[in-house]
Design a protein around this motif. Structure first.
Motif, PDB file in Angstrom:
ATOM      1  N   GLU A  27      17.169  20.548   6.038  1.00 20.39           N
ATOM      2  CA  GLU A  27      16.449  20.948   7.251  1.00 20.39           C
ATOM      3  C   GLU A  27      17.392  21.676   8.207  1.00 20.39           C
ATOM      4  N   HIS A  31      16.944  25.477   9.482  1.00 18.78           N
ATOM      5  CA  HIS A  31      16.855  25.790  10.907  1.00 18.78           C
ATOM      6  C   HIS A  31      17.832  26.886  11.259  1.00 18.78           C
ATOM      7  N   PHE A  34      16.565  30.201  10.084  1.00 17.92           N
ATOM      8  CA  PHE A  34      15.547  30.739  10.988  1.00 17.92           C
ATOM      9  C   PHE A  34      16.209  31.353  12.223  1.00 17.92           C
ATOM     10  N   VAL A  56      24.547  27.960  18.797  1.00 16.25           N
ATOM     11  CA  VAL A  56      23.317  27.494  19.443  1.00 16.25           C
ATOM     12  C   VAL A  56      22.934  26.113  18.901  1.00 16.25           C
ATOM     13  N   PHE A  57      23.096  26.005  17.652  1.00 17.46           N
ATOM     14  CA  PHE A  57      22.643  24.736  17.062  1.00 17.46           C
ATOM     15  C   PHE A  57      23.498  23.568  17.492  1.00 17.46           C
ATOM     16  N   VAL A  63      25.067  16.295  14.616  1.00 13.56           N
ATOM     17  CA  VAL A  63      23.598  16.250  14.465  1.00 13.56           C
ATOM     18  C   VAL A  63      23.232  15.412  13.250  1.00 13.56           C
ATOM     19  N   CYS A  67      21.014  12.158  13.160  1.00 13.30           N
ATOM     20  CA  CYS A  67      19.803  12.021  12.339  1.00 13.30           C
ATOM     21  C   CYS A  67      19.910  10.787  11.461  1.00 13.30           C
TER      22      CYS A  67
ATOM     23  N   HIS B  27       6.878  22.974  11.296  1.00 11.81           N
ATOM     24  CA  HIS B  27       8.226  22.599  10.878  1.00 11.81           C
ATOM     25  C   HIS B  27       9.161  22.650  12.084  1.00 11.81           C
ATOM     26  N   GLY B  28      10.364  22.117  11.884  1.00 11.44           N
ATOM     27  CA  GLY B  28      11.303  21.882  12.987  1.00 11.44           C
ATOM     28  C   GLY B  28      11.538  23.108  13.852  1.00 11.44           C
ATOM     29  N   TYR B  29      11.825  24.210  13.229  1.00 11.57           N
ATOM     30  CA  TYR B  29      12.153  25.417  13.993  1.00 11.57           C
ATOM     31  C   TYR B  29      10.941  25.885  14.804  1.00 11.57           C
ATOM     32  N   ALA B  32      10.608  23.972  17.936  1.00 10.83           N
ATOM     33  CA  ALA B  32      11.564  24.423  18.969  1.00 10.83           C
ATOM     34  C   ALA B  32      11.057  25.694  19.632  1.00 10.83           C
ATOM     35  N   GLN B  33      10.569  26.629  18.826  1.00 10.42           N
ATOM     36  CA  GLN B  33      10.037  27.883  19.368  1.00 10.42           C
ATOM     37  C   GLN B  33       8.881  27.629  20.314  1.00 10.42           C
ATOM     38  N   GLU B  46      18.439  21.475  23.505  1.00 12.38           N
ATOM     39  CA  GLU B  46      19.579  21.602  22.618  1.00 12.38           C
ATOM     40  C   GLU B  46      19.060  21.347  21.205  1.00 12.38           C
ATOM     41  N   GLN B  47      19.186  22.376  20.403  1.00 11.66           N
ATOM     42  CA  GLN B  47      18.558  22.315  19.091  1.00 11.66           C
ATOM     43  C   GLN B  47      19.005  21.097  18.292  1.00 11.66           C
ATOM     44  N   TYR B  51      16.115  17.393  15.836  1.00  8.35           N
ATOM     45  CA  TYR B  51      15.916  16.687  14.562  1.00  8.35           C
ATOM     46  C   TYR B  51      16.099  15.188  14.673  1.00  8.35           C
TER      47      TYR B  51
END
Lengths: 892, 113
Positions: A27, A31, A34, A56-57, A63, A67, B27-29, B32-33, B46-47, B51
């Motif tokens: 995932e 992400h 994307f 950005v992530f 993370v 998770c 889905h996750g992204y 966020a969008q 904060e991305q 999750y």
């Protein structure tokens, strides 16, 4: 939250902990992709896009950790759960097995043979013995019966007053019914037909809970005198004779010239016994004639349904109590009677079949054992070869558990493949077996591959798999570790321990196959003894036919006799016919009417003060003994002058004479059948014993009475002795019969030769199967022996080379190898002989004229196995002699 | 690269994600969008917090997820509200409104003193 989701998740994370982790990784990766795409779309240059997306992530690891925390998982990248490991094991096992296709094929086929054969026999046992009867709650139906204690506990049905008392025992019987089978002539329609009726007492249909397809069944009113009698049709008969016409209910049919109203139709599949066309009421109308109400006339057959919660023991106790009370009240006629209650399924199958099936099941179990032992041997040999691989794995940290799991996976795969192939084999085998079992031996409608059988196969395959895993595992995890890493693999591979184990297993195989061979040998000898037995009459060139003269057209003895004398006269005119005769009961198991009577000598006291002598009665025309080739040993045969105007006479069989008059000649003695006819007859002749019920049973005592002196017992069959092939005169014989009476049904046409052969059908079947299993067992054992010897020769090439270099001749080498094989075989044979001796008791009831410890059979079998052993080891032995010492020693 | 304009407590983030998902599985992204767009770009989470939030809520049974394909035929994990999630959203938004009212009252009340 729905509980199953949680359970699945927990289970999933336990078995496959890696999975959740992989999901998080995926995932996050997605992400980021994307994000990158979006940045690219907005004009960021590619490498900058990647970098920016990462920024950005945020910190990926953190993370991921968060998770994982959220999922409450330990994140350890290299941990594998049980599920992962098993998948690996199985894949590894498949690769391993595929690398040695020869070994895998042999192992799988051996297993398939063992499992397949077991499945076939189990399906037979299942269908005949284990399955419930197809009737409603059939496990509560029993057959109560009176028992003759001085006849070895012979079951004889019940008498009318006895039945009446039993019907009052409602504390044990929910319902109880009497029944009998009787023939009727159906007339008044198109063709006259002789049909069979099950004559039943009032509770019969309610005992079975049988509902009529149309119309109704019997009610107590139908048993009262005055109105027309009634009948219920079976579904089959209704279809056949009345084309399923619903209008048959209420119509009238003529049975034995009396009118019966059809009141209903019942499906015969829901009741027992089967085989009749109609049902009619028993005890109809007027009080029964006196003789039918006697305590010593056991003419009824009874069935009953136990009350829920009552078991067979309790019912038996009650009936025995009644029998004892009656015996005390009437010691003269009931002194030696007791009672018995037999569950219906036991009654239907019978003792002999049960024994036979159990013997077959045991035999086929042995075959499977041998097959498993063979495969285990193969696996041990292989594990010896894989020592190096195993050693490396263990050095890398694989624990004992891991290795065992790996072997288990291989074992299960092999067992699975063997089971699958075995099932295919069984499908074909079952079909073949059902087609080749003689019809009357056992009922086969429920024999097939059903759930129970498949469960059995699974269980067998699983047990085999565990066996295969454990045996080689035991050997591979023993301390041959260090030695094999260091060595180059020379020397007896597998070490002493595994060699010894394989030898022991081969000895076990030899032992098992010896037991099977002995069993097969005994059955075959018994069979051949039975076929060589003297049936007591001439079986060649003789034809028999059953004739039942309908009472309607032959109302008295005179009419019957006239018919027979005329028809026999005509038949004897047919070219090719030597002689003919008529009689009541056909020998060799073909008879449909069997009458047993009890006899006393003149002056002898009646039971229980003295013994009575039972014998089967056969009424015959003069010329009977000559036509059938029965030897007259003393006195004379019957003549025309043995009629009602002259002295009543009888002729007896040798065994009856020996039993009743041991050590003296019975000629001139006066004997009466005291429970019925009660007329003194003089014995005028003694004849040879006849196998009245077939070659598979001992000959019974028979008393022959001239037809002319027994007007109540008319002949029901004729026999024709020919000088040509008996079937060739059949059309002419039939023609003559129908010339005399065109409407006379002829039944049961058979040559005596065929009847003699058929009566041994069950024995032949068992003998053949046992021989087949013994054959398979011997082949497998020989294979195992061959494998062992061959392997040890290969491993000992160097030693052999040394010996030959030191001067040993080919003869010595050969002798050495053979001696090894013979030693193994001898041990197996000796142990096997002991085991066979112990186990052959089981065959007891199936053997005729052969003792279970017949030494000839044992000796022959031992010699056969010895020969097989030599044959199996000849090839490797010769290979040993061809060893070139120079080559062998080169690999030092 | 702009800094996120507002930090969100993860309880609030949960509520917002639940709200977004009332529009259907995402889905996750995409979540966020959506958050970004619906809040007119004010909120940029904060991305990395998204999750963990999704996983936490799934473990609690407010969401369920399964693999699926996006319009562009990419493999992605899609999240969707459960019944329990709906109930949770209802109670949290009621709580949030109460909270917002209380804050507003305090802010207005000081003027009158």
């Amino acid at each position: 939250m729905p509980p199953w989701r949680g359970i699945r998740r927990t289970l999933g994370s336990m078995l496959f902990p890696g999975r959740a982790e992989r999901r998080i990784d995926e995932e996050i990766r997605l992400h980021l992709e994307f994000l990158e795409e979006d940045l690219l779309a907005h004009g960021t240059p590619p490498d900058a896009a990647t970098r920016q997306a990462q920024e950005v992530f945020g910190d990926k690891q953190r993370v991921k950790q968060r998770c994982a925390d959220a999922l409450a998982l330990p994140v350890r990248t290299h941990r594998k759960g049980l599920g992962d490991m098993l998948t690996l094991d199985i894949r590894f096992a498949i690769r391993n097995l595929a690398r040695r296709p020869g070994f895998t094929a042999i192992a799988a086929l051996t297993l398939a043979l063992g499992i397949g054969v077991n499945t076939v026999i189990f399906s037979l046992v299942n269908g005949v013995l284990l399955q419930d009867l197809p009737y409603e709650e059939a496990d509560r139906v029993v057959i109560p019966s009176a028992v003759l204690l001085d006849r070895g506990g012979m079951l004889i049905g019940s008498s009318y007053p006895e039945f009446t008392e039993w019907t009052e025992q409602r504390q044990i019987f929910e319902s109880i019914a009497a029944f009998e089978l009787a023939p009727f002539d159906l007339t008044g329609g198109e063709e006259p037909e002789r049909i069979r009726s099950t004559v039943v007492s009032p509770e019969y249909f309610s005992l079975w809970g049988a509902r009529p397809l149309t119309g109704r069944t019997f009610t107590p009113d139908d048993y009262r005198d005055g109105d027309d009698q009634v009948a219920v049709l079976t579904h089959g008969f209704w279809q056949r004779r009345f084309a399923g016409d619903p209008g048959v209910v209420g119509s009238e049919i003529l049975l034995n010239e009396a009118p019966y109203t059809v009141i209903g139709v019942v499906d015969e599949a829901t009741v027992w016994p089967r085989g009749s066309d109609i049902w009619t009421p028993m005890f109809y109308g007027d009080p029964l004639p006196r003789f039918a109400r006697r305590w010593d006339n056991s003419w009824l057959r009874v069935m009953a349904r136990l009350q829920p919660g009552v078991d067979v023991e309790q019912a038996r106790a009650v009936l025995v109590g009644i029998a004892e009370r009656v015996a005390a009240d009437m010691p003269a006629i009931r002194g030696s009677y007791s009672a018995e209650v037999v569950p219906l399924d036991e009654w239907i199958v019978g003792d002999q079949i049960q024994t036979a099936l159990l013997v077959l099941m045991g035999s086929v179990g042995f075959v499977l054992l041998i097959a498993c032992v063979n495969v285990a041997n193969l696996l041990i040999a292989r594990s010896a070869e894989r020592e190096h691989e195993v050693a490396v794995r263990r050095a890398l940290g694989a624990g004992k558990g891991d290795l065992i799991r790996q072997l288990l996976a291989e074992g299960m795969l092999l067992a699975g493949a063997g089971a699958a192939a075995g099932i295919l084999l069984a499908v074909w085998g079952i079909r073949f077996m059902v087609a080749s079992i003689p019809d009357d031996v056992m009922r086969l409608d429920r024999v097939g591959l059903d759930g129970t059988v498949l469960l059995f196969v699974t269980a067998v395959a699983t047990l085999s798999a565990v066996f295969f895993a454990l045996v080689p595992a035991y050997f591979s995890s023993r301390g041959e570790l260090t030695r094999s890493i260091k060595e180059t693999g020379r020397g007896p591979a597998g070490g002493r321990a595994s060699q010894r184990a394989r030898s022991t297993l081969v000895v076990a195989e030899v032992m098992l196959s010896l037991v099977l061979l002995v069993g097969a040998g005994l059955m075959i000898r018994s069979l051949s003894a039975a076929t060589r037995r003297d049936p007591g009459l001439r079986t060649e060139s003789t034809l028999t036919l059953g004739l039942r003269l309908p009472r309607a057209r032959y109302p008295d003895a005179e009419a019957t006799d006239r018919f027979y004398l005329d028809v026999l006269d005509r038949i004897e005119q047919i070219p090719g016919v030597e002689s003919s005769t008529a009689f009541l009961s056909t020998p060799l198991g073909l008879s449909t009417y069997n009458l047993f009577r009890a006899h006393l000598e003149e002056g002898a006291p009646e039971p229980p003060a003295g013994p009575e002598y039972s014998a089967q009665w056969n009424t015959v025309l003069p010329g009977f003994f000559r036509t059938l080739g029965i030897a007259v040993l003393e006195g004379r045969a019957f003549t025309d002058r043995d009629n009602t105007s002259n002295e009543p006479v009888m002729i007896v069989s040798r065994n009856f004479a020996d039993e009743m008059f041991p050590g003296e000649s019975p000629l001139g003695k006066r004997v009466r059948s005291w429970r019925d006819e009660n007329v003194y007859r003089t014995i005028v002749g003694v004849v040879g014993n006849v196998h009245q019920f077939g070659m598979g049973q001992a000959p019974n005592n028979i008393v022959y009475v001239p037809r002319l002196q027994a007007p109540g017992l008319s002949p029901q069959a004729i026999a024709v002795h020919t000088s040509v092939d008996p079937l060739s005169v059949l059309p002419a014989v039939r023609g003559e019969i129908w010339n005399q009476d065109p409407a006379l049904p002829i039944t049961n046409i058979q040559t005596l030769e065929q009847a003699a052969a058929d009566s041994l059908g069950p024995d032949r079947f068992i003998a053949r199967l046992l021989a087949l299993f013994a054959g398979i067992a011997v082949v497998l054992a020989a294979g195992g022996l061959y494998g062992l010897i061959s392997y040890s020769v290969t491993q000992q090439t160097r030693e052999i080379g040394i010996r030959m270099a030191l001067g040993a001749g080919t003869g010595d080498v050969l002798a050495d190898v053979l001696r090894r094989a013979l030693v193994l075989t001898s041990v197996g044979v000796l142990v096997g002989l002991a085991a066979a001796f112990a186990l052959s008791r089981v065959l007891g009831s199936l053997l005729h004229d052969v003792s279970a410890s017949d030494p000839l059979t044992y000796l022959a079998v031992a010699l056969v196995l010895g020969g097989v052993a030599i044959a199996a080891s000849i090839v490797p032995a010769r290979r040993a002699t061809k060893v070139d010492p120079v080559t062998a020693l080169r690999y030092e | 690269m702009t800094e996120p304009k507002s930090e969100l407590l993860h309880g609030t983030l949960d509520m917002l994600v639940l709200r977004v998902l009332t529009g259907g599985p995402r889905h996750g992204y995409a979540i966020a969008q959506d958050l970004q767009q619906l809040s007119a770009d004010v909120l940029r989470i904060e991305q990395g917090s998204l999750y963990p939030s999704l996983y936490r809520m799934e473990k609690r049974g407010w969401l369920k997820s399964k693999w699926g394909t996006t319009e562009k035929n990419r493999r992605a994990r899609f999240y969707q509200l459960t019944r329990q999630g709906h109930r949770q959203l209802a109670s949290e938004s009621a709580g949030w409104e109460e909270f917002a009212d209380a804050v507003a009252r305090v802010m207005e009340a000081t003027d009158e003193r």
